[in-house]
Design a protein around this motif. Structure first.
Motif, PDB file in Angstrom:
ATOM      1  N   PHE A 208       0.832  -1.208   0.000  1.00 13.25           N
ATOM      2  CA  PHE A 208       0.000   0.000   0.000  1.00 13.25           C
ATOM      3  C   PHE A 208       0.863   1.254   0.000  1.00 13.25           C
ATOM      4  N   HIS A 209       2.162   1.118  -0.199  1.00 19.29           N
ATOM      5  CA  HIS A 209       3.036   2.274  -0.393  1.00 19.29           C
ATOM      6  C   HIS A 209       2.509   3.047  -1.600  1.00 19.29           C
ATOM      7  N   TYR A 210       2.410   4.355  -1.513  1.00 18.03           N
ATOM      8  CA  TYR A 210       1.607   5.088  -2.498  1.00 18.03           C
ATOM      9  C   TYR A 210       2.066   4.999  -3.959  1.00 18.03           C
ATOM     10  N   PRO A 211       3.344   4.680  -4.279  1.00 20.04           N
ATOM     11  CA  PRO A 211       3.654   4.462  -5.697  1.00 20.04           C
ATOM     12  C   PRO A 211       3.233   3.086  -6.233  1.00 20.04           C
ATOM     13  N   ALA A 212       2.625   2.230  -5.383  1.00 22.18           N
ATOM     14  CA  ALA A 212       2.343   0.848  -5.785  1.00 22.18           C
ATOM     15  C   ALA A 212       0.963   0.684  -6.424  1.00 22.18           C
ATOM     16  N   GLN A 213       0.536   1.651  -7.211  1.00 20.97           N
ATOM     17  CA  GLN A 213      -0.742   1.530  -7.912  1.00 20.97           C
ATOM     18  C   GLN A 213      -0.635   0.489  -9.024  1.00 20.97           C
ATOM     19  N   ILE A 214      -1.693  -0.319  -9.148  1.00 21.15           N
ATOM     20  CA  ILE A 214      -1.687  -1.429 -10.106  1.00 21.15           C
ATOM     21  C   ILE A 214      -2.150  -0.946 -11.484  1.00 21.15           C
ATOM     22  N   MET A 215      -1.254  -1.105 -12.458  1.00 19.31           N
ATOM     23  CA  MET A 215      -1.543  -0.712 -13.831  1.00 19.31           C
ATOM     24  C   MET A 215      -1.833  -1.953 -14.687  1.00 19.31           C
ATOM     25  N   ASN A 216      -2.572  -1.747 -15.763  1.00 21.61           N
ATOM     26  CA  ASN A 216      -2.953  -2.814 -16.696  1.00 21.61           C
ATOM     27  C   ASN A 216      -1.752  -3.184 -17.562  1.00 21.61           C
ATOM     28  N   HIS A 217      -1.321  -4.451 -17.486  1.00 29.27           N
ATOM     29  CA  HIS A 217      -0.105  -4.853 -18.205  1.00 29.27           C
ATOM     30  C   HIS A 217      -0.275  -4.802 -19.712  1.00 29.27           C
ATOM     31  N   ARG A 218      -1.522  -4.810 -20.196  1.00 29.90           N
ATOM     32  CA  ARG A 218      -1.770  -4.811 -21.638  1.00 29.90           C
ATOM     33  C   ARG A 218      -1.660  -3.415 -22.239  1.00 29.90           C
ATOM     34  N   THR A 219      -1.860  -2.382 -21.426  1.00 34.44           N
ATOM     35  CA  THR A 219      -1.975  -1.024 -21.962  1.00 34.44           C
ATOM     36  C   THR A 219      -0.926  -0.048 -21.449  1.00 34.44           C
ATOM     37  N   PHE A 220      -0.318  -0.337 -20.292  1.00 31.47           N
ATOM     38  CA  PHE A 220       0.546   0.668 -19.671  1.00 31.47           C
ATOM     39  C   PHE A 220       1.936   0.637 -20.284  1.00 31.47           C
ATOM     40  N   GLU A 221       2.418   1.825 -20.690  1.00 32.52           N
ATOM     41  CA  GLU A 221       3.748   1.941 -21.294  1.00 32.52           C
ATOM     42  C   GLU A 221       4.598   3.005 -20.614  1.00 32.52           C
ATOM     43  N   GLY A 222       4.279   3.298 -19.351  1.00 34.89           N
ATOM     44  CA  GLY A 222       5.142   4.196 -18.600  1.00 34.89           C
ATOM     45  C   GLY A 222       4.589   5.574 -18.319  1.00 34.89           C
ATOM     46  N   ASP A 223       3.388   5.888 -18.829  1.00 31.24           N
ATOM     47  CA  ASP A 223       2.816   7.217 -18.614  1.00 31.24           C
ATOM     48  C   ASP A 223       1.336   7.079 -18.274  1.00 31.24           C
ATOM     49  N   PHE A 224       0.986   7.417 -17.042  1.00 31.82           N
ATOM     50  CA  PHE A 224      -0.395   7.275 -16.588  1.00 31.82           C
ATOM     51  C   PHE A 224      -1.351   8.130 -17.404  1.00 31.82           C
ATOM     52  N   ILE A 225      -0.956   9.345 -17.764  1.00 32.25           N
ATOM     53  CA  ILE A 225      -1.845  10.255 -18.498  1.00 32.25           C
ATOM     54  C   ILE A 225      -2.208   9.671 -19.864  1.00 32.25           C
ATOM     55  N   LYS A 226      -1.256   9.022 -20.501  1.00 32.55           N
ATOM     56  CA  LYS A 226      -1.505   8.448 -21.828  1.00 32.55           C
ATOM     57  C   LYS A 226      -2.352   7.185 -21.751  1.00 32.55           C
ATOM     58  N   SER A 227      -2.328   6.505 -20.593  1.00 30.54           N
ATOM     59  CA  SER A 227      -3.073   5.254 -20.452  1.00 30.54           C
ATOM     60  C   SER A 227      -3.622   5.145 -19.033  1.00 30.54           C
ATOM     61  N   PRO A 228      -4.680   5.911 -18.711  1.00 29.75           N
ATOM     62  CA  PRO A 228      -5.236   5.910 -17.347  1.00 29.75           C
ATOM     63  C   PRO A 228      -6.199   4.747 -17.119  1.00 29.75           C
ATOM     64  N   VAL A 229      -5.680   3.527 -17.262  1.00 28.31           N
ATOM     65  CA  VAL A 229      -6.510   2.329 -17.166  1.00 28.31           C
ATOM     66  C   VAL A 229      -6.269   1.671 -15.805  1.00 28.31           C
ATOM     67  N   GLY A 230      -7.291   1.702 -14.939  1.00 30.87           N
ATOM     68  CA  GLY A 230      -7.162   1.121 -13.618  1.00 30.87           C
ATOM     69  C   GLY A 230      -8.428   0.406 -13.203  1.00 30.87           C
ATOM     70  N   THR A 231      -8.398  -0.174 -12.010  1.00 33.37           N
ATOM     71  CA  THR A 231      -9.556  -0.919 -11.493  1.00 33.37           C
ATOM     72  C   THR A 231     -10.434  -0.066 -10.590  1.00 33.37           C
ATOM     73  N   GLY A 232     -10.103   1.208 -10.410  1.00 29.15           N
ATOM     74  CA  GLY A 232     -10.772   2.058  -9.434  1.00 29.15           C
ATOM     75  C   GLY A 232     -12.175   2.486  -9.827  1.00 29.15           C
ATOM     76  N   PRO A 233     -12.868   3.191  -8.912  1.00 27.32           N
ATOM     77  CA  PRO A 233     -14.262   3.558  -9.110  1.00 27.32           C
ATOM     78  C   PRO A 233     -14.481   4.751 -10.031  1.00 27.32           C
ATOM     79  N   PHE A 234     -13.400   5.436 -10.429  1.00 33.87           N
ATOM     80  CA  PHE A 234     -13.525   6.603 -11.294  1.00 33.87           C
ATOM     81  C   PHE A 234     -12.623   6.460 -12.517  1.00 33.87           C
ATOM     82  N   THR A 235     -12.963   7.196 -13.557  1.00 33.31           N
ATOM     83  CA  THR A 235     -12.124   7.281 -14.747  1.00 33.31           C
ATOM     84  C   THR A 235     -11.578   8.698 -14.860  1.00 33.31           C
ATOM     85  N   LEU A 236     -10.417   8.817 -15.479  1.00 33.31           N
ATOM     86  CA  LEU A 236      -9.785  10.115 -15.646  1.00 33.31           C
ATOM     87  C   LEU A 236     -10.322  10.776 -16.913  1.00 33.31           C
TER      88      LEU A 236
END
Length: 559
Positions: A208-236
């Motif tokens: 639960f260390h704050y940089p440990a957010q789980i990213m989608n291995h199929r879509t993430f290429e190093g930039d959250f803004i370019k691929s904001p795909v997560g399991t959370g309750p909101f979308t960016l």
């Protein structure tokens, strides 16, 4: 049941562990909260003559009483003052604010709540071997990312690969120095095993260390803004640096609310960056421009504590300001110079003037009274005469001039620096302050010779020590070791502490660690902060988290 659980129960019955500590460590070893509570139901610990661990200073302001809610109400937009900084890879986050704007989109495997208890989150459960070297992570089934992809073990293995990649440069690499990538094993689509090099009690809390957010291995290429795909309750929906973030609710989130429908209750969250002036933040919440303040400081508390429209909840924390010295650069290579600077701190004075007394005094080591393994030591005395003598011994009989990097957006940091500058002068130490905005400081925080860095709360004392004061396997300081200080004896003792389940035995080791860090370390810590959650009274189920995480899944707005 892990065979270490009966050992924990015995420690509880012998009075060597509090009920809260028993529940925490039983949970870390895979026992559910309900099962752990049942195991000690009716048990009365024996009285003990040993002094208890220090009790954190009571929160100075009790929660404001609120009427009983009629039940969660769906809909509405939460407008919150926040810091909207530059982001790319979540694993590289170096401050909580970035994670707070994105944690509503990308989630964590575990969750440490406002009471410092860690629970499974994207994990259904975990289990640890008796020697604490093999951890089995069982993933929840049926969770989907916001693009429809199923969350599975490949995502977990992928994220461990990112966290443990030196090229990424994540602080998790230092935190999880006990684990190599080849030790991460996919068992099946919903099970992952971690084979550790050394025993470790705090794996679930590290997740639960704050940089440990789980990213989608199929879509993430190093930039959250370019691929904001997560399991959370909101979308960016929008991310405008230094301006605002807009988040929209999902209709197919995996968690259910009290009404039997998917969370969240809110339709929308908007983070608004109002700059660094707390007066602007206070005016915004009082005028209704925003409903809450993310990561509020003491200046917010002092200005708003008597406002009848504001709800305020406080918590003792391990948040602090660290006076840090680069030990690989002169004059800080000499421990006599480092000690001289530390002796120029009047800890009680700094706490009173810089943080208005809202906290506990520190003692120049990075373990706080709220940590279960904390070992109480005397608060160092302000001693400019000894500091002057040490400078002379180090070759500076006529004094020394240094520059300190200071962030102008943190009022207590500025006050701390100004007090230190004044109190160091009698020792012959001239400190020139180089003030700069937040973004500029984070660009140079690991590189400047001398600076004051905010460090957030961690639930265990061993966690931050592993992130900031050790080296990797090749002997290089870990990514967040901003001082470059590495001590072989310290590192060996820390590994021993990380694998010690018995709290009292771990405290004995911590006493040695604290002494080493004070006597020959690279930091000064004058105080530990109280922190507050601040929101308009219409914001319901709003809680104070010691790390100031924005946990809004079940937050709702009263009409």
């Amino acid at each position: 049941m892990n065979q270490r659980i009966p050992e924990l129960k015995e420690q509880y019955l012998e009075g060597r562990m509090s009920r809260r500590e028993f529940l925490r460590y039983a949970g870390l070893l895979g026992l559910s909260l309900t099962a752990a509570q049942s195991l000690i139901a009716g048990c009365v610990p024996k009285p003990t003559e040993a002094p208890p661990a220090p009790t954190p200073k009571p929160t100075p302001v009790p929660p404001t009483p609120t009427p009983k809610p009629v039940g969660p109400r769906r809909g509405g937009t939460l407008r919150i003052r926040g810091i909207v900084g530059r982001i790319d890879h979540p694993a590289r986050y170096s401050w909580v604010a970035n994670s707070n704007t994105t944690r509503h989109v990308a989630e964590y495997l575990t969750l440490t709540d406002e009471n410092n208890l860690t629970h499974p989150y994207l994990l259904e459960k975990w289990g640890a071997s008796d020697d604490l070297k093999t951890w089995t992570l069982h993933l929840r089934k049926g969770i989907k990312f916001n693009n429809g992809d199923e969350f599975n073990a490949d995502d977990v293995v992928f994220n461990f690969g990112e966290w443990l990649d030196e090229e990424v440069g994540s602080s998790i690499l230092g935190l999880m120095s006990y684990l190599k990538l080849e030790g991460v094993e996919k068992v099946d689509d919903h099970t992952v095993k971690l084979h550790l090099d050394t025993p470790q009690i705090a794996v679930p809390e590290h997740l639960f260390h704050y940089p440990a957010q789980i990213m989608n291995h199929r879509t993430f290429e190093g930039d959250f803004i370019k691929s904001p795909v997560g399991t959370g309750p909101f979308t960016l929906e929008e991310y405008s640096e230094d301006e605002r973030v807009v988040l929209k609710r999902r209709d197919d989130y995996w968690q259910m609310g009290a009404d039997g429908k998917p969370l969240p209750y809110l339709d929308e969250i908007i983070y608004i960056d109002l700059g660094g002036e707390t007066s602007a933040h206070n005016a915004a919440i009082q005028s209704g421009e925003v409903d809450a303040i993310s990561e509020p400081e003491t200046d917010h508390f002092l200005a708003l504590k008597d406002d009848p429209n504001i709800n305020m909840v406080g918590a003792s924390t391990a948040q602090t300001r660290v006076l840090r010295m680069r030990v690989d650069k002169d004059p800080w290579t000499d421990n006599r110079v480092r000690m001289a600077l530390k002796l120029c701190q009047d800890h009680e004075k700094i706490l009173k003037l810089a943080h208005f007394g809202e906290g506990d005094p520190g003692a120049d080591f990075h373990v706080a009274p709220v940590h279960p393994e904390y070992c109480e030591r005397p608060i160092p005395k302000y001693d400019p005469e000894r500091a002057k003598a040490l400078l002379a011994e180090a070759g500076y009989p006529d004094g020394l001039t240094v520059e300190c990097a200071v962030c102008s957006d943190w009022p207590d940091v500025v006050a701390y620096a100004e007090i230190l500058k004044q109190d160091a002068a009698p020792a012959g130490l001239t400190i020139n302050l180089n003030t700069m905005p937040t973004t500029a400081y984070w660009d140079i925080w690991t590189e400047c010779d001398l600076g004051i860095t905010p460090w957030t709360h961690r639930p265990l004392g061993t966690m931050v020590l592993a992130m900031a004061y050790v080296a990797d396997e090749e002997g290089k300081p870990v990514p967040w070791n901003e001082t470059r200080w590495v001590d072989e004896e310290f590192s060996a003792l820390l590994k021993e502490a990380q694998g010690t389940l018995d709290v009292e035995e771990r405290r004995k080791i911590m006493c040695k660690l604290e002494e080493i860090q004070y006597e020959r370390g690279s930091i000064g810590i004058p105080y530990w902060q109280f922190k507050f959650a601040i929101a308009n009274k219409k914001v319901q189920n709003f809680k104070a988290h010691p790390t100031q995480y924005d946990l809004f899944n079940e937050l709702w707005l009263k009409s």
